[in-house]
Design a protein around this motif. Structure first.
Motif, short mmCIF file in Angstrom:
data_model
loop_
_atom_site.label_atom_id
_atom_site.label_comp_id
_atom_site.label_asym_id
_atom_site.label_seq_id
_atom_site.Cartn_x
_atom_site.Cartn_y
_atom_site.Cartn_z
N UNK A 180 31.23 78.75 13.31
CA UNK A 180 31.42 77.61 12.41
C UNK A 180 30.09 77.23 11.77
N UNK A 181 30.13 77.04 10.46
CA UNK A 181 29.00 76.43 9.76
C UNK A 181 29.54 75.28 8.93
N UNK A 182 29.04 74.09 9.22
CA UNK A 182 29.51 72.90 8.52
C UNK A 182 28.82 72.78 7.16
N UNK A 183 29.39 71.95 6.31
CA UNK A 183 28.92 71.83 4.93
C UNK A 183 27.45 71.42 4.88
N UNK A 184 26.66 72.19 4.13
CA UNK A 184 25.22 71.99 4.06
C UNK A 184 24.86 70.62 3.49
N UNK A 185 25.54 70.22 2.42
CA UNK A 185 25.22 68.94 1.79
C UNK A 185 25.50 67.78 2.75
N UNK A 186 26.59 67.89 3.49
CA UNK A 186 26.91 66.84 4.45
C UNK A 186 25.86 66.71 5.53
N UNK A 187 25.31 67.83 5.98
CA UNK A 187 24.28 67.79 7.02
C UNK A 187 22.99 67.15 6.50
#
Length: 200
Positions: A180-187
């Protein structure tokens, strides 16, 4: 940088531990087009560096930490893997921005056909729910997908038949691990807000 649009599914030829590192050798075709030593290729969403290649194979060194913290620990000869070459600055962004840095392992709870489409539900690592946004983006084994449901640390996505046929999801079953890789902008937003000093 990648976009989460899988170019092909390769096949694990071998995955063996050596004195220096784990050696991952894959059978591939499309992902070899224009490849050079040192290039980056996303393998199940994990950014790896090409160390060797020939007409039908590509090889990578894999750190023990990478093997342990990703779905690579479940790879064996014959396993299908999603492959994507790194994004060119003049290329199309068909999915969303994916770094190739895995945030955690998920576990498939449900993967079943419903009508003409497919329903995939994944349980993420504890606390990951803060990164999950309804209708937001997520990369599952390197595939750019849209979050359809969020419940705590679990998420669900809908898959069209094409996605099932051209990715490794066609071989997955309930209980299997996925990267899993979560959304970069959200991080980045989360990091920015966490660093703000409380108002006086």
């Amino acid at each position: 940088m990648f976009t989460g649009i899988v170019e092909e599914t390769g096949k694990v030829a071998s995955f063996e531990k050596t004195d220096a590192a784990w050696k991952l050798r894959l059978e591939a075709k499309a992902a070899l087009a224009g490849v050079a030593h040192g290039d980056s290729i996303a393998v199940n969403g994990c950014c790896l560096t090409v160390v060797a290649f020939d007409a039908g194979h590509v090889e990578f060194d894999v750190l023990e930490e990478t093997r342990r913290l990703t779905s690579f620990s479940a790879l064996k000869p014959g396993s299908a893997v999603n492959l994507e070459r790194s994004l060119r600055f003049d290329g199309k962004v068909g999915g969303h921005f994916v770094t190739g840095h895995i945030d955690g392992l998920g576990k498939i709870e449900v993967l079943e056909q419903r009508g003409q489409d497919f329903y995939l539900r994944v349980r993420g690592p504890g606390g990951c729910g803060r990164h999950l946004v309804h209708k937001g983006s997520i990369a599952i084994d390197g595939i750019s997908l849209t979050v359809a449901e969020v419940e705590g640390d679990a998420l669900a996505v809908w898959l069209i038949p094409t996605t099932m046929s051209v990715t490794n999801l066609r071989e997955k079953r309930a209980g299997d691990p996925v990267n899993l890789e979560f959304d970069l902008l959200g991080k980045y937003v989360e990091k920015l807000l966490a660093g703000r000093a409380p108002a006086a």
